[in-house]
Design an enzyme around this catalytic site. Structure first.
Site, PDB file in Angstrom:
ATOM      1  CG  ASP A 130      -1.301   7.818   0.393  1.00  0.00           C
ATOM      2  OD1 ASP A 130      -0.638   7.694  -0.242  1.00  0.00           O
ATOM      3  OD2 ASP A 130      -2.213   7.935  -0.903  1.00  0.00           O
ATOM      4  CG  ASP A 164      -1.628   1.211   1.760  1.00  0.00           C
ATOM      5  OD1 ASP A 164      -2.528   1.961   0.389  1.00  0.00           O
ATOM      6  OD2 ASP A 164      -1.278   2.064   2.482  1.00  0.00           O
TER       7      ASP A 164
HETATM    8 MG   LIG Z   1      -3.005   3.472   3.213  1.00  0.00          MG
END
Ligand SMILES: [Mg+2]
Ligand SMILES: [Zn+2]
Length: 173
Positions: A10, A8
């Protein structure tokens, strides 16, 4: 075939500032660059899988997401921690696409394009939705505590797969 870490973006690699779309707002999380370099050294491909519903909501164009990703990768490459592929879902939940995590579309696309062996690979993210596809695809997974708050129930359920941050995870594989 190669092994990979599906990351992932962010809250896992960079500080989650809500709808990041400007290069000057990019800030790496503590230990993240070191973690990516370590994983790369251990032979993993680094694949970013990211939901960017800000595009679908009309907050910013896909071009801005790509600009941030390119900027991020320029910085990472200087530290021998370059990302091998960015995969991005621009949709909102109501679009019911097959690429928005926890759907498997983007993972499968990456598997095909990079000839990835899922059994030797891991998904890492700061939300449960980042790792839900892991069971379907039979790969490992880890939740990191560097971003979104994870509730008590999920912490219990994913016990043994929870790490302080990406670096703590990287040291274990
Ligand atoms: Mg995230
Ligand atoms: Zn999508």
């Amino acid at each position: 075939m190669r092994k990979a870490i599906f990351l992932d973006r962010d809250g896992t690699i960079n500080v989650d500032v809500d709808y990041l779309h400007e290069c000057d707002k990019l800030k790496f999380l503590e230990g993240a660059v070191e973690a990516l370099a370590l994983l790369k050294k251990k032979g993993y491909l680094l694949i970013v899988i990211t939901n960017q519903s800000g595009v679908g909501r009309g907050y910013f164009p896909m071009k801005d997401v790509e600009k941030v990703n390119e900027h991020m990768n320029r910085l990472l490459k200087e530290q021998k921690a370059g990302i091998d592929g960015f995969y991005c879902c621009p949709h909102v939940e109501e679009d019911c696409c097959d690429c928005r995590k926890p759907q498997t579309g983007l993972y499968l696309q990456a598997v095909q394009e990079h000839d990835i062996n899922l059994k030797e690979s891991y998904m890492v993210g700061d939300k449960v939705t980042d790792i839900l596809a892991a069971e379907k695809l039979h790969c490992g997974y880890a939740l990191v505590l560097s971003g979104h708050e994870i509730d008590e129930k999920d912490l219990r359920q994913y016990q043994g797969h929870v790490f302080e941050n990406l670096l703590a995870f990287a040291k274990t594989v």
